[in-house]
Design a protein around this motif. Sequence first.
Motif, PDB file in Angstrom:
ATOM      1  N   ALA A 104      -2.634   2.755 -10.704  1.00 48.13           N
ATOM      2  CA  ALA A 104      -1.682   2.582  -9.606  1.00 48.13           C
ATOM      3  C   ALA A 104      -1.725   1.155  -9.060  1.00 48.13           C
ATOM      4  O   ALA A 104      -0.681   0.534  -8.812  1.00 48.13           O
ATOM      5  CB  ALA A 104      -1.991   3.581  -8.488  1.00 48.13           C
TER       6      ALA A 104
ATOM      7  N   TRP B  68      -1.991   9.582 -10.121  1.00 47.42           N
ATOM      8  CA  TRP B  68      -2.302   8.378 -10.889  1.00 47.42           C
ATOM      9  C   TRP B  68      -3.725   7.929 -10.574  1.00 47.42           C
ATOM     10  O   TRP B  68      -4.210   8.058  -9.445  1.00 47.42           O
ATOM     11  CB  TRP B  68      -1.332   7.254 -10.545  1.00 47.42           C
ATOM     12  N   ALA B  69      -4.375   7.360 -11.595  1.00 42.05           N
ATOM     13  CA  ALA B  69      -5.704   6.793 -11.387  1.00 42.05           C
ATOM     14  C   ALA B  69      -5.610   5.576 -10.470  1.00 42.05           C
ATOM     15  O   ALA B  69      -4.601   4.857 -10.486  1.00 42.05           O
ATOM     16  CB  ALA B  69      -6.320   6.392 -12.727  1.00 42.05           C
ATOM     17  N   PRO B  70      -6.629   5.320  -9.645  1.00 43.67           N
ATOM     18  CA  PRO B  70      -6.553   4.174  -8.719  1.00 43.67           C
ATOM     19  C   PRO B  70      -6.310   2.839  -9.419  1.00 43.67           C
ATOM     20  O   PRO B  70      -5.510   2.025  -8.960  1.00 43.67           O
ATOM     21  CB  PRO B  70      -7.912   4.214  -8.017  1.00 43.67           C
TER      22      PRO B  70
ATOM     23  N   ALA C 192       1.453   2.186  -3.606  1.00 40.44           N
ATOM     24  CA  ALA C 192       0.227   2.607  -4.279  1.00 40.44           C
ATOM     25  C   ALA C 192      -0.232   3.986  -3.794  1.00 40.44           C
ATOM     26  O   ALA C 192      -0.689   4.814  -4.593  1.00 40.44           O
ATOM     27  CB  ALA C 192      -0.873   1.569  -4.036  1.00 40.44           C
ATOM     28  N   ARG C 193      -0.107   4.237  -2.512  1.00 34.30           N
ATOM     29  CA  ARG C 193      -0.486   5.551  -1.977  1.00 34.30           C
ATOM     30  C   ARG C 193       0.402   6.646  -2.552  1.00 34.30           C
ATOM     31  O   ARG C 193      -0.077   7.740  -2.892  1.00 34.30           O
ATOM     32  CB  ARG C 193      -0.383   5.527  -0.456  1.00 34.30           C
TER      33      ARG C 193
ATOM     34  N   ARG D  86      -0.826   7.311  -6.108  1.00 36.47           N
ATOM     35  CA  ARG D  86      -2.130   7.993  -6.122  1.00 36.47           C
ATOM     36  C   ARG D  86      -1.986   9.458  -5.743  1.00 36.47           C
ATOM     37  O   ARG D  86      -2.704  10.321  -6.282  1.00 36.47           O
ATOM     38  CB  ARG D  86      -3.097   7.282  -5.167  1.00 36.47           C
ATOM     39  N   ARG D  87      -1.093   9.754  -4.821  1.00 33.91           N
ATOM     40  CA  ARG D  87      -0.876  11.149  -4.451  1.00 33.91           C
ATOM     41  C   ARG D  87      -0.204  11.940  -5.565  1.00 33.91           C
ATOM     42  O   ARG D  87      -0.268  13.180  -5.566  1.00 33.91           O
ATOM     43  CB  ARG D  87      -0.029  11.218  -3.185  1.00 33.91           C
TER      44      ARG D  87
ATOM     45  N   LYS E 208      -6.990  -0.854  -5.252  1.00 32.99           N
ATOM     46  CA  LYS E 208      -7.784   0.011  -6.135  1.00 32.99           C
ATOM     47  C   LYS E 208      -8.934   0.686  -5.391  1.00 32.99           C
ATOM     48  O   LYS E 208      -9.160   1.905  -5.540  1.00 32.99           O
ATOM     49  CB  LYS E 208      -8.321  -0.824  -7.298  1.00 32.99           C
ATOM     50  N   ASP E 209      -9.675  -0.092  -4.603  1.00 35.93           N
ATOM     51  CA  ASP E 209     -10.905   0.426  -3.989  1.00 35.93           C
ATOM     52  C   ASP E 209     -10.837   0.523  -2.474  1.00 35.93           C
ATOM     53  O   ASP E 209     -11.858   0.823  -1.843  1.00 35.93           O
ATOM     54  CB  ASP E 209     -12.088  -0.482  -4.364  1.00 35.93           C
TER      55      ASP E 209
ATOM     56  N   TRP F  78       0.800  -1.219   0.000  1.00 39.92           N
ATOM     57  CA  TRP F  78       0.000   0.000   0.000  1.00 39.92           C
ATOM     58  C   TRP F  78       0.837   1.277   0.000  1.00 39.92           C
ATOM     59  O   TRP F  78       0.435   2.256  -0.655  1.00 39.92           O
ATOM     60  CB  TRP F  78      -0.965  -0.002   1.175  1.00 39.92           C
TER      61      TRP F  78
END
Length: 371
Positions: free
Chosen positions: A75, A70-72, A62-63, A66-67, A180-181, A59
């Motif tokens: 990422a 990037w689209a969820p 991915a975080r 996203r910051r 993603k979600d 995570w």
Amino acid sequence: MSSTLSSRRTAAALRRSARVSAESLLVIVMAGVTLWLLGRMWSVVWPLIVGLFLTTLTWPVARFLRRRGWAPALAASVVTVLFLLVGTGIVALIAVPVADQSGELADGVVEGIERLREWAAGPPLNIGDDQITGALDSATARLQDSVGSMVTTVVTGVSTVVNGLVTAILALFLMFFFLKDGPRFLPWLTRQLPGRLATDIPTVAERGWNTLGAFVRSQAFVGLLDAVFIGLGLWLLDVPLVLPLAVLTFVSAFVPIIGALFAGLVAVLIALVSNGITDALIVLAIIVVVQQLEGNVFQPMIQSRGLGLHAAVVLLAVTLGGSLAGIVGSLLAVPAAALIAVVWNYVREQLSDPPLEPEAAETPPGASVPS
């Protein structure tokens, strides 16, 4: 009169004790039913747990993406592919050097067996070749008699491998969807729950997520310590395949008990066939010392600091989990204890009385206020 009051107090205390006992028994029964349901649904629960662990590990990347805008979905896809590449690289880092030196290792194994036979033939054992041949014949006959059980064992092993692959694939898909979600889960959960539960359960879930992340990071740090110290000992003894053995030690640290035994056995075997029995015994001593320090000092201290649990609680949780559910119980005992502590701390916070605000001193009418 005093005896009447005493009997009334006794009866009230007994009723209160009976009520507390009944409530405690109800909680124990509900916990047993919950564990039984988890056991019945284990084929779904276990991939979910593995997926959560993998998500806590990946995570942060991915975080970060996203910051950066990037689209969820993008990422999560990139992080999942990177995780697969890293896993494949670790397997290749272990397998390729072993394959390159497989010939030397095979020759070393044959030479080690020959040395063992020569040592057994000398004093004090004085075991002759005819006795060794008889023992081999007896072992061969016993193996032939147990062909059926061996086939059953092989089938069971193949089934275990297939189940492991299915679990890994499901965990990877769940990790992708969690990445993603995941951030939308708590707001969705808040909208679905009524009343105060809309605040309590998301708060506990967020704290539990942070606790799982602390567990995975602490376990990775402990595995890194094992890999560094054991790898340094192997390098000083000039044992071959130092880097693959260090990587194997790090990866196996995530599997309690069996992982450490497997990595240690491989290191001792390679030291035996390449350097001789003296270096193999030294490697065994190094592994035993490092594992004892890791299990009794480093791991309880690191996990107790990261999870908010005392070191003694960590040791007792691992022991209890191993006795109840074996390897899986040892793996899940510490995070389960930490999650229970999270729930207990939150309940205690909600049940405790708020601190009283200091009341302003009332000044009587007409009284003068001192300067």
